[in-house]
Design a protein around this motif. Structure first.
Motif, PDB file in Angstrom:
ATOM      1  N   ARG A   9       0.988  -1.215   0.219  1.00 25.77           N
ATOM      2  CA  ARG A   9      -0.180   0.365   0.006  1.00 25.77           C
ATOM      3  C   ARG A   9       0.800   1.435   0.018  1.00 25.77           C
ATOM      4  NH1 ARG A   9      -4.547   1.214   4.637  1.00 25.77           N
ATOM      5  NH2 ARG A   9      -4.491   3.180   4.201  1.00 25.77           N
ATOM      6  N   LEU A  10       0.522   2.542  -0.683  1.00 22.81           N
ATOM      7  CA  LEU A  10       1.313   4.061  -0.951  1.00 22.81           C
ATOM      8  C   LEU A  10      -0.088   4.863  -0.441  1.00 22.81           C
ATOM      9  CD1 LEU A  10       2.909   3.325  -4.231  1.00 22.81           C
ATOM     10  CD2 LEU A  10       3.898   2.766  -2.262  1.00 22.81           C
ATOM     11  N   ASP A  11       1.146   5.405   0.199  1.00 26.73           N
ATOM     12  CA  ASP A  11      -0.373   6.088   1.012  1.00 26.73           C
ATOM     13  C   ASP A  11       0.535   7.736   1.299  1.00 26.73           C
ATOM     14  OD1 ASP A  11      -2.535   5.008   2.216  1.00 26.73           O
ATOM     15  OD2 ASP A  11      -1.506   3.779   3.642  1.00 26.73           O
ATOM     16  N   LYS A  12      -0.441   8.634   0.581  1.00 29.24           N
ATOM     17  CA  LYS A  12      -0.357   9.863  -0.011  1.00 29.24           C
ATOM     18  C   LYS A  12      -0.460  10.896   0.979  1.00 29.24           C
ATOM     19  CE  LYS A  12       1.714  13.641  -3.214  1.00 29.24           C
ATOM     20  NZ  LYS A  12       0.850  15.525  -3.054  1.00 29.24           N
ATOM     21  N   LEU A  13       0.477  11.423   2.382  1.00 29.30           N
ATOM     22  CA  LEU A  13      -0.030  12.258   3.284  1.00 29.30           C
ATOM     23  C   LEU A  13       1.086  13.135   4.685  1.00 29.30           C
ATOM     24  CD1 LEU A  13      -1.436   9.028   5.334  1.00 29.30           C
ATOM     25  CD2 LEU A  13      -2.785  10.387   4.271  1.00 29.30           C
ATOM     26  N   LEU A  14       0.956  14.306   3.642  1.00 24.00           N
ATOM     27  CA  LEU A  14       1.233  15.500   4.647  1.00 24.00           C
ATOM     28  C   LEU A  14       2.932  15.440   3.880  1.00 24.00           C
ATOM     29  CD1 LEU A  14       0.808  15.058   7.985  1.00 24.00           C
ATOM     30  CD2 LEU A  14      -0.465  16.359   6.349  1.00 24.00           C
ATOM     31  N   GLU A  16       4.252  13.293   2.022  1.00 22.57           N
ATOM     32  CA  GLU A  16       5.877  11.832   1.690  1.00 22.57           C
ATOM     33  C   GLU A  16       4.635  10.909   1.382  1.00 22.57           C
ATOM     34  OE1 GLU A  16       7.568  12.792   5.917  1.00 22.57           O
ATOM     35  OE2 GLU A  16       6.147  11.260   6.275  1.00 22.57           O
ATOM     36  N   VAL A  17       5.076   9.868   0.600  1.00 24.70           N
ATOM     37  CA  VAL A  17       4.545   8.650   0.401  1.00 24.70           C
ATOM     38  C   VAL A  17       4.971   7.157   1.502  1.00 24.70           C
ATOM     39  CG1 VAL A  17       4.228   7.104  -1.676  1.00 24.70           C
ATOM     40  CG2 VAL A  17       4.341   9.441  -1.790  1.00 24.70           C
ATOM     41  N   GLU A  18       4.206   7.084   2.393  1.00 25.59           N
ATOM     42  CA  GLU A  18       4.375   5.547   2.796  1.00 25.59           C
ATOM     43  C   GLU A  18       4.079   4.340   2.463  1.00 25.59           C
ATOM     44  OE1 GLU A  18       4.054   4.042   7.716  1.00 25.59           O
ATOM     45  OE2 GLU A  18       2.584   6.285   7.372  1.00 25.59           O
ATOM     46  N   ILE A  19       5.374   3.779   2.355  1.00 25.82           N
ATOM     47  CA  ILE A  19       4.858   2.116   1.783  1.00 25.82           C
ATOM     48  C   ILE A  19       4.821   1.377   3.286  1.00 25.82           C
ATOM     49  CG2 ILE A  19       7.264   2.052   1.686  1.00 25.82           C
ATOM     50  CD1 ILE A  19       6.399   0.256  -0.509  1.00 25.82           C
ATOM     51  N   SER A  20       3.213   0.388   2.969  1.00 25.07           N
ATOM     52  CA  SER A  20       3.001  -0.188   3.939  1.00 25.07           C
ATOM     53  C   SER A  20       3.067  -1.299   3.183  1.00 25.07           C
ATOM     54  CB  SER A  20       1.432  -0.758   4.098  1.00 25.07           C
ATOM     55  OG  SER A  20       2.130   0.330   5.196  1.00 25.07           O
ATOM     56  N   LEU A  21       3.852  -3.040   3.690  1.00 23.40           N
ATOM     57  CA  LEU A  21       4.249  -4.518   3.060  1.00 23.40           C
ATOM     58  C   LEU A  21       3.221  -4.945   4.117  1.00 23.40           C
ATOM     59  CD1 LEU A  21       5.253  -5.516   0.805  1.00 23.40           C
ATOM     60  CD2 LEU A  21       6.959  -5.807   1.852  1.00 23.40           C
ATOM     61  N   SER A  22       2.874  -6.073   3.928  1.00 23.86           N
ATOM     62  CA  SER A  22       2.812  -7.695   4.735  1.00 23.86           C
ATOM     63  C   SER A  22       2.394  -8.600   3.703  1.00 23.86           C
ATOM     64  CB  SER A  22       1.165  -7.443   4.971  1.00 23.86           C
ATOM     65  OG  SER A  22       0.944  -8.178   5.728  1.00 23.86           O
ATOM     66  N   VAL A  51       8.076  13.515  -4.245  1.00 25.42           N
ATOM     67  CA  VAL A  51       7.948  13.163  -2.400  1.00 25.42           C
ATOM     68  C   VAL A  51       9.090  11.972  -1.728  1.00 25.42           C
ATOM     69  CG1 VAL A  51       6.000  13.036  -1.442  1.00 25.42           C
ATOM     70  CG2 VAL A  51       5.413  13.576  -3.549  1.00 25.42           C
ATOM     71  N   PRO A  52       9.310  12.370  -0.861  1.00 27.35           N
ATOM     72  CA  PRO A  52       9.827  11.837   0.018  1.00 27.35           C
ATOM     73  C   PRO A  52       9.251  10.448  -0.149  1.00 27.35           C
ATOM     74  CG  PRO A  52       9.873  13.381   0.722  1.00 27.35           C
ATOM     75  CD  PRO A  52       9.051  13.608  -0.297  1.00 27.35           C
ATOM     76  N   LEU A  53      10.227   8.720   0.496  1.00 27.40           N
ATOM     77  CA  LEU A  53       9.305   7.601   0.243  1.00 27.40           C
ATOM     78  C   LEU A  53       9.571   7.120   1.180  1.00 27.40           C
ATOM     79  CD1 LEU A  53       7.391   5.259  -1.362  1.00 27.40           C
ATOM     80  CD2 LEU A  53      10.099   5.040  -1.852  1.00 27.40           C
ATOM     81  N   LEU A  54       8.674   6.713   2.423  1.00 28.26           N
ATOM     82  CA  LEU A  54       9.169   5.826   4.013  1.00 28.26           C
ATOM     83  C   LEU A  54       8.703   5.170   4.353  1.00 28.26           C
ATOM     84  CD1 LEU A  54       8.102   9.914   5.235  1.00 28.26           C
ATOM     85  CD2 LEU A  54      10.471   8.815   4.651  1.00 28.26           C
ATOM     86  N   ALA A  55       9.556   4.569   5.208  1.00 26.40           N
ATOM     87  CA  ALA A  55       8.488   3.388   5.942  1.00 26.40           C
ATOM     88  C   ALA A  55       8.789   3.209   7.129  1.00 26.40           C
ATOM     89  CB  ALA A  55       9.213   1.877   5.000  1.00 26.40           C
TER      90      ALA A  55
END
Length: 93
Positions: A9-14, A16-22, A51-55
């Motif tokens: 999942r990629l969530d673009k918030l504030l 930043e893009v946060e990546i979640s993986l399961s 946009v910065p990519l974070l996890a």
């Protein structure tokens, strides 16, 4: 869902893009996580190239820590969410 291996999942918030993986337990250690992460990085860079990519990876999840480090992420700090400590990673190819 029959045949599901996991989710990314990629969530673009504030700004930043946060990546979640399961990956489901029955499918771990078969390379699915790495392939999913590489595809998600590519999609993120395609959609939001500047946009910065974070996890965030929970402390103790050594497989995920190795996965993100091996795919070009660097540790960028720590935090706690829902009483669970995590390490924050920033994508830096």
């Amino acid at each position: 869902v029959p045949g599901a291996v996991g989710m990314v999942r990629l969530d673009k918030l504030l700004g930043e893009v946060e990546i979640s993986l399961s990956i489901g337990a029955a499918h771990r250690r078969q390379g699915y996580g790495g392939r999913a992460l590489v595809l998600a990085i590519g999609e993120s860079r395609s959609q939001w190239p500047t946009v910065p990519l974070l996890a965030r990876v929970l402390v103790g999840n050594e497989a995920s820590h190795r996965l993100f480090l091996n795919c070009g992420f660097v540790a960028d700090g720590t935090g706690v969410e829902n009483h669970k400590p995590y390490i924050r990673y920033f994508y830096s190819p």
